[in-house]
Write a protein that holds these residues in place. Structure first.
Motif, PDB file in Angstrom:
ATOM      1  N   ILE A 153      -4.032   2.151  11.059  1.00 13.18           N
ATOM      2  CA  ILE A 153      -2.628   2.307  10.382  1.00 13.18           C
ATOM      3  C   ILE A 153      -2.901   2.305   8.905  1.00 13.18           C
ATOM      4  O   ILE A 153      -2.684   3.229   8.164  1.00 13.18           O
ATOM      5  N   ALA A 154      -3.707   1.248   8.466  1.00 19.96           N
ATOM      6  CA  ALA A 154      -3.914   1.006   7.100  1.00 19.96           C
ATOM      7  C   ALA A 154      -4.621   2.513   6.598  1.00 19.96           C
ATOM      8  O   ALA A 154      -4.414   2.962   5.273  1.00 19.96           O
ATOM      9  N   PHE A 155      -5.603   2.762   7.402  1.00 17.73           N
ATOM     10  CA  PHE A 155      -6.452   3.796   6.857  1.00 17.73           C
ATOM     11  C   PHE A 155      -5.474   5.344   6.891  1.00 17.73           C
ATOM     12  O   PHE A 155      -5.775   6.029   5.753  1.00 17.73           O
ATOM     13  N   ILE A 156      -4.738   5.380   7.777  1.00 18.09           N
ATOM     14  CA  ILE A 156      -3.855   6.550   7.753  1.00 18.09           C
ATOM     15  C   ILE A 156      -3.097   6.544   6.447  1.00 18.09           C
ATOM     16  O   ILE A 156      -2.997   7.526   5.910  1.00 18.09           O
ATOM     17  N   GLN A 157      -2.495   5.224   6.187  1.00 16.91           N
ATOM     18  CA  GLN A 157      -1.591   5.128   5.135  1.00 16.91           C
ATOM     19  C   GLN A 157      -2.323   5.668   3.940  1.00 16.91           C
ATOM     20  O   GLN A 157      -1.890   6.357   3.010  1.00 16.91           O
ATOM     21  N   ALA A 158      -3.652   5.306   3.744  1.00 15.24           N
ATOM     22  CA  ALA A 158      -4.214   5.387   2.443  1.00 15.24           C
ATOM     23  C   ALA A 158      -4.537   6.837   2.335  1.00 15.24           C
ATOM     24  O   ALA A 158      -4.448   7.422   1.322  1.00 15.24           O
ATOM     25  N   LYS A 159      -4.764   7.569   3.552  1.00 13.41           N
ATOM     26  CA  LYS A 159      -5.086   8.957   3.544  1.00 13.41           C
ATOM     27  C   LYS A 159      -3.767   9.661   3.062  1.00 13.41           C
ATOM     28  O   LYS A 159      -4.058  10.692   2.418  1.00 13.41           O
ATOM     29  N   VAL A 160      -2.562   9.036   3.589  1.00 16.79           N
ATOM     30  CA  VAL A 160      -1.433   9.766   3.045  1.00 16.79           C
ATOM     31  C   VAL A 160      -1.108   9.716   1.582  1.00 16.79           C
ATOM     32  O   VAL A 160      -0.703  10.560   0.855  1.00 16.79           O
ATOM     33  N   TYR A 192      -3.080   8.562  -0.813  1.00 16.22           N
ATOM     34  CA  TYR A 192      -4.038   9.061  -1.819  1.00 16.22           C
ATOM     35  C   TYR A 192      -4.694  10.378  -1.429  1.00 16.22           C
ATOM     36  O   TYR A 192      -5.780  10.690  -1.590  1.00 16.22           O
ATOM     37  N   SER A 193      -3.514  11.293  -0.680  1.00 23.19           N
ATOM     38  CA  SER A 193      -4.113  12.741  -0.175  1.00 23.19           C
ATOM     39  C   SER A 193      -4.578  13.342  -1.449  1.00 23.19           C
ATOM     40  O   SER A 193      -4.246  13.157  -2.647  1.00 23.19           O
ATOM     41  N   GLY A 194      -5.928  14.054  -1.028  1.00 24.50           N
ATOM     42  CA  GLY A 194      -6.548  14.730  -1.867  1.00 24.50           C
ATOM     43  C   GLY A 194      -7.691  14.144  -2.888  1.00 24.50           C
ATOM     44  O   GLY A 194      -8.698  14.771  -3.204  1.00 24.50           O
ATOM     45  N   GLU A 195      -7.530  12.669  -2.690  1.00 22.54           N
ATOM     46  CA  GLU A 195      -8.858  12.089  -3.361  1.00 22.54           C
ATOM     47  C   GLU A 195      -9.728  11.657  -2.349  1.00 22.54           C
ATOM     48  O   GLU A 195      -9.502  11.737  -1.238  1.00 22.54           O
ATOM     49  N   LYS A 196     -10.881  11.576  -3.129  1.00 18.03           N
ATOM     50  CA  LYS A 196     -12.107  11.127  -2.142  1.00 18.03           C
ATOM     51  C   LYS A 196     -12.273   9.865  -1.752  1.00 18.03           C
ATOM     52  O   LYS A 196     -11.895   9.136  -2.528  1.00 18.03           O
ATOM     53  N   MET A 197     -12.375   9.501  -0.723  1.00 17.96           N
ATOM     54  CA  MET A 197     -12.341   8.175  -0.287  1.00 17.96           C
ATOM     55  C   MET A 197     -13.567   7.881   0.863  1.00 17.96           C
ATOM     56  O   MET A 197     -13.826   8.781   1.633  1.00 17.96           O
ATOM     57  N   SER A 198     -13.897   6.424   0.895  1.00 18.92           N
ATOM     58  CA  SER A 198     -14.985   6.298   1.693  1.00 18.92           C
ATOM     59  C   SER A 198     -14.129   6.101   3.107  1.00 18.92           C
ATOM     60  O   SER A 198     -13.013   5.713   3.235  1.00 18.92           O
ATOM     61  N   GLY A 206       0.877  -1.179   0.095  1.00 17.18           N
ATOM     62  CA  GLY A 206       0.215  -0.119   0.095  1.00 17.18           C
ATOM     63  C   GLY A 206       0.846   1.211  -0.020  1.00 17.18           C
ATOM     64  O   GLY A 206       0.308   2.359  -0.014  1.00 17.18           O
ATOM     65  N   LYS A 207       2.163   1.184   0.032  1.00 16.86           N
ATOM     66  CA  LYS A 207       2.890   2.351   0.209  1.00 16.86           C
ATOM     67  C   LYS A 207       2.832   3.218  -1.096  1.00 16.86           C
ATOM     68  O   LYS A 207       3.205   4.454  -1.239  1.00 16.86           O
ATOM     69  N   PHE A 208       2.415   2.441  -2.330  1.00 17.54           N
ATOM     70  CA  PHE A 208       2.405   3.284  -3.438  1.00 17.54           C
ATOM     71  C   PHE A 208       1.101   3.304  -4.112  1.00 17.54           C
ATOM     72  O   PHE A 208       0.344   2.667  -3.968  1.00 17.54           O
ATOM     73  N   ARG A 209       0.926   4.428  -4.718  1.00 16.17           N
ATOM     74  CA  ARG A 209      -0.420   4.601  -5.435  1.00 16.17           C
ATOM     75  C   ARG A 209      -0.716   3.480  -6.484  1.00 16.17           C
ATOM     76  O   ARG A 209       0.234   3.095  -7.031  1.00 16.17           O
ATOM     77  N   ALA A 210      -1.896   3.204  -6.371  1.00 18.51           N
ATOM     78  CA  ALA A 210      -2.173   2.042  -7.449  1.00 18.51           C
ATOM     79  C   ALA A 210      -2.012   2.758  -8.977  1.00 18.51           C
ATOM     80  O   ALA A 210      -2.504   3.837  -8.999  1.00 18.51           O
ATOM     81  N   SER A 211      -1.513   2.027  -9.828  1.00 17.47           N
ATOM     82  CA  SER A 211      -1.331   2.719 -11.213  1.00 17.47           C
ATOM     83  C   SER A 211      -2.397   2.653 -11.927  1.00 17.47           C
ATOM     84  O   SER A 211      -3.174   1.684 -11.910  1.00 17.47           O
ATOM     85  N   GLU A 212      -2.307   3.739 -12.839  1.00 12.89           N
ATOM     86  CA  GLU A 212      -3.421   3.800 -13.824  1.00 12.89           C
ATOM     87  C   GLU A 212      -3.363   2.653 -15.068  1.00 12.89           C
ATOM     88  O   GLU A 212      -3.953   2.318 -15.541  1.00 12.89           O
TER      89      GLU A 212
END
Lengths: 298, 208, 430
Positions: C286-293, C295-301, C35-41
């Motif tokens: 921890i996973a949630f915080i990581q996702a927040k960091v 994917y910062s700026g994206e809308k998420m549930s 989860g360290k990196f953004r999922a790629s397009e």
């Protein structure tokens, strides 16, 4: 020296917690009783004597051998833990044979001694039973048999009569007395009657300290003049229990005959000084050493 | 005289205390052909069953060494005897080691008989895995004073090894399955260290 | 309160902390790392197109290849196993092949002969050909020695329905003992995969952002990894906990208290499940915080990272804990552990080849090892919900039985089954 255990100024810690404080004790041939309540440190002292625990400092010699020589100590001591247990799947005689082998007894000799000891402790007809199928009393008897297997000079038995029925208890005590004719037997108990029936010498322990040591008659002597008998009406019992150490209650018709321990003559109308029994003497000893004692609250 | 007594002790132990564990390991060996293909494999393919099953044998056999004395009063009785308890445990460990090697050997021979390429180095590598995982179970059950703890740690390590593979660096038990051809001697070394540590722990720390 | 006392007891046990360390290892080396990196397009993966004709034809070519050399590649427990069939089963497979291709035995022989001819016509260095005759048996004998053996241009008969085809494939997979290339759920994955175009990747990424709102997808990956550990680790903690009573000779003391058996056993069960879920909640955070960091700026549930894994993972903890309690009470800790480990391991290793959407109705471990593939997951969503509820119910039932057994023991009516020894189940009759 050759026939005694000498403990000098011994301390023992579990981690940072001190379990035994400055123990000084000399134990001669015959039965020696260690009396104290649960958690007084009896088991710790006994395990230290059996070289199962290491002391922090001080000096212990068992029949002239310093306790640090574990192998030699284990050759001359037999140990019976509080609740004797053995591999549950082994049969009775196999367990003895196994433990005999651990003591390094040669095969022929082992066979003879197992035979004789099974006989002595009355387990011959149960010899093919598995350990887990033995009753509490049988297990205890097996325990004493295994402790005697290598003919030790010192026998250490921890609370041997706890949980036995009265008949078993008497039988067990007699067995110990017989054994004690040739060796040192150290017996710990929280049951005063056990000591009364078998020991010449005793020590009283509390909170890891030896409060008192000497013979049974010396202890009785010490308590003389501090044990009273009083007749108390039943409604005052609660108050009596609060103010005095009650060691025995004998219910009569309207009142109870109560034995109490007191430093001075109690402020009660019909209190009579009476001859101390060992139980009362033990309570007095605890009390006079500043231990909080609650009698009769059972 | 001493040795005959020790032989008696070890024999009794095997019969009364460890037979079930030996049986479990033998059952594990018996089901191997159901789970894995064992015939006509090249070295890399042959490594898979060997490198997975050997640690399981080691784990099943070496973890329960201290188990019979988990009951404190049994432990006291046994330790109050002249023969050093650590020595007895060490002899039990040797029995387990021998049986582990025998089981891995049987599996290897069976595979060879079925035309798989089981080389000496692969065999030695598999033994290394067996020793490493077995001694991990041995060590953790010694420290935790409970065989269940030993099984928990070693089974988890096996699973982690399956997932992490090379990421475990020198402690990877599956190097031959990944195409390496050198015996991972770190496994032997760590087994030795763990066994020594476990015995020292039991002798000096646990007995206090 | 009893519940908190039991929790405290669990928190003080070594086995719980080992549980904590191992789950933490799983979390940090697997999920957290992924989860360290953004999922790629642009993932460049594959996608599944359910082209039935393609599936059927590719499968028949593979099947014929393996049939002629009588060497089938199977992964029944996730490990390679070559299966070769005995005469009778071989005939059965041939009959199925005949049905699918619409030919008789002679037809099969023709195919084999032309296959041999073709093989001989191509250059095979260093392989000597020796044939006794050109009967189908000796051709097959020959090919069983020969590693390179592929069919490319066989087709199934035109009126074979896809339903009948999957039925036959299921039968063949059974004959082979499972885990073959013809297992029904592997067919689509094996024979109808195409590489993703950039457009496909983009679409997938959109689904990730738009429908999964990032955290739903991440929560699936999180649950996938943690579910592996949680299918077996709790059994250790609960077995140690139940056996501890016996070991410390507490049983009699506890037995004589007045609390009802059901209340006691369920309180302990709840305490075990809740304490073991605490670390998982921490990892979720921890996973949630990581996702927040990341994917910062994206809308998420905001809730998905907590709700989905709870529903996904709680049944795993419940099952493993319940089986630890029940089996330890009835048999012993060893049996409980062996049972749960074998079950979880079997489940883990005999899963299908595709790790995405590997969720059957009765799989203890649900797998979805992918940030994407939302549609695959949604396809088996109903099974997934059924599965999780099923296991919750089963584990509660198991605890009821454990409580009942405990009650019997308390009354002295039952002392656990013994396998060996006096009165044991496996005792030889003297």
């Amino acid at each position: 020296m050759e026939n005694s255990i000498v403990i000098k100024n011994m301390n023992k810690y579990y981690g940072k917690k001190q379990a035994l404080f400055n123990i000084d004790l000399t134990i001669e041939k015959g039965m020696f009783g260690l009396l104290g309540r649960n958690g007084a440190g009896k088991t710790t002292l006994m395990k230290t004597l059996a070289a199962l625990h290491k002391k922090k400092n001080g000096e212990i010699t068992v029949c002239g051998i310093p306790i640090e020589k574990e192998k030699e100590i284990r050759t001359i001591t037999g140990y019976l833990p509080q609740e004797f247990s053995m591999y549950p799947n082994m049969k009775t005689d196999e367990a003895l044979d196994y433990l005999g082998a651990l003591s390094g007894i040669p095969k022929e000799e082992r066979k003879k001694r197992v035979e004789a000891l099974l006989n002595k402790v009355n387990l011959t007809q149960h010899r093919h039973k598995k350990i887990k199928e033995l009753s509490g009393g049988m297990k205890r008897r097996l325990g004493i048999a295994q402790a005697l297997l290598h003919e030790p000079k010192v026998l250490i038995v921890d609370e041997p009569t706890a949980g036995l029925d009265p008949e078993e208890r008497i039988r067990f005590r007699n067995l110990l007395c017989e054994v004690a004719e040739q060796r040192i037997v150290i017996l710990s108990t929280h049951i005063v009657a056990d000591i009364e029936a078998s020991c010449e010498q005793l020590a009283i322990m509390d909170s890891g300290k030896i409060l008192w040591k000497g013979s049974v008659s010396q202890l009785l002597e010490k308590a003389k003049g501090h044990i009273y008998t009083v007749n108390v009406e039943k409604q005052f019992m609660a108050q009596i229990k609060k103010e005095y150490i009650v060691t025995g209650i004998l219910p009569q018709n309207e009142y109870n005959t109560v034995r109490i321990v007191s430093d001075a003559e109690p402020d009660l109308p019909n209190a009579v000084l009476s001859d101390p029994d060992l139980e009362g003497a033990y309570m007095y000893c605890l009390h006079s050493n500043g231990c909080e004692v609650k009698g009769g609250d059972e | 005289m001493v040795s005959s007594c020790l032989a008696k002790v070890v024999c009794s132990d095997v019969r009364h205390n460890f037979l079930l564990h030996y049986l479990a390991a033998i059952i594990a060996l018996a089901v191997t052909p159901i789970i894995f293909g064992l015939s006509e494999l090249n070295e890399k393919m042959a490594a898979q069953p060997l490198e997975i099953m050997s640690p399981i044998f080691g784990m099943l056999l070496m973890t329960p060494i201290f188990m019979p004395e988990q009951n404190e009063s049994i432990s006291d009785v046994v330790r109050s005897k002249k023969t050093s308890h650590i020595l007895v445990c060490f002899l039990r460990l040797l029995c387990s080691l021998l049986l582990t090697i025998a089981l891995v050997g049987i599996l290897a021979l069976y595979m060879r008989y079925n035309d798989s390429k089981v080389t000496a180095r692969l065999f030695a590598g598999a033994i290394g895995g067996a020793l490493a995982l077995g001694s991990l179970g041995f060590f953790s059950s010694a420290v935790g004073d409970n065989a269940v703890i030993g099984y928990m740690v070693s089974a988890s390590y096996l699973l982690m090894n399956m997932i992490l593979r090379e990421k475990l660096w020198i402690f990877d038990m599956f190097s031959f399955s990944e195409g390496k051809t050198e015996i991972n001697s770190w496994l032997y070394l760590s087994a030795l260290v763990l066994i020594v540590l476990a015995l020292l722990f039991r002798k000096y720390i646990k007995s206090n | 309160m009893l519940f908190f006392k039991e929790c405290k007891k669990i928190l003080r046990s070594l086995s719980f902390w080992i549980f904590f360390v191992i789950t933490a290892l799983m979390f940090f080396t697997q999920y957290f790392n992924d989860g360290k990196f953004r999922a790629s397009e642009y993932t460049g993966g594959y996608k599944i197109v359910e082209n039935h004709e393609q599936i059927m034809n590719e499968a028949i070519n593979t099947l014929m290849g393996e049939y002629t050399s009588n060497n089938y590649v199977c992964y029944p427990y996730g490990f390679y196993k070559a299966v070769s069939l005995k005469e009778k089963k071989k005939e059965k497979v041939e009959i199925y092949i005949q049905e699918m291709m619409g030919v008789d035995h002679n037809g099969i022989e023709d195919i084999l002969e032309s296959h041999l001819q073709e093989w001989l016509n191509t250059d095979h260095e260093g392989i000597e050909v020796y044939l006794e005759s050109t009967s189908s048996d000796s051709i097959m004998d020959f090919f069983s020695q020969c590693p390179e053996n592929r069919f490319d241009d066989l087709t199934v008969k035109s009126d074979l329905t896809y339903e009948r085809f999957t039925e036959i494939m299921g039968e063949i997979d059974d004959i082979l003992g499972g885990g073959s290339d013809f297992a029904v759920d592997a067919l689509v994955f094996n024979y109808s995969r195409v590489d993703m175009t950039d457009e496909d990747s983009l679409k997938q990424y959109e689904a990730f952002i738009k429908y999964d709102r990032i955290t739903y997808a991440l929560a699936r990956l999180f649950s996938d990894y943690m579910g592996i550990d949680l299918a077996f680790l709790p059994v250790f903690v609960s077995a140690v906990f139940v056996a501890a009573d016996r070991r410390r000779r507490m049983s009699e003391l506890v037995y004589s208290r007045s609390i009802s058996s059901f209340k006691l056993v369920f309180t302990r069960y709840a305490a075990l499940v809740v304490t073991m879920f605490i670390p998982i909640i921490v990892f979720m955070m921890i996973a949630f915080i990581q996702a927040k960091v990341v994917y910062s700026g994206e809308k998420m549930s905001m809730s998905a990272m907590f709700t989905l894994p709870t529903f996904w993972l709680l049944p795993n903890i419940m099952v493993a804990t319940a089986s630890g309690m029940l089996l330890t009470e009835v048999f012993s800790a060893g049996i409980a552990i062996a049972f749960q480990c074998v079950w979880a391991f079997r489940c883990l290793m005999s899963g299908s080849v595709a790790l995405a959407g590997d969720i059957g109705k009765f799989d203890l471990i649900c797998r979805h090892n992918s940030t994407f593939d939302r549609d695959i997951f949604m396809q088996c969503f109903n099974d997934f919900v059924f599965n999780r509820i099923f296991f919750m119910v089963i584990s509660l039932l198991a605890v009821c039985i454990a409580a009942y057994v405990y009650d019997l023991k308390r009354g002295g009516k039952f002392n656990g089954f013994k396998l060996f020894g006096e009165g044991g189940l496996l005792r030889r009759k003297a």
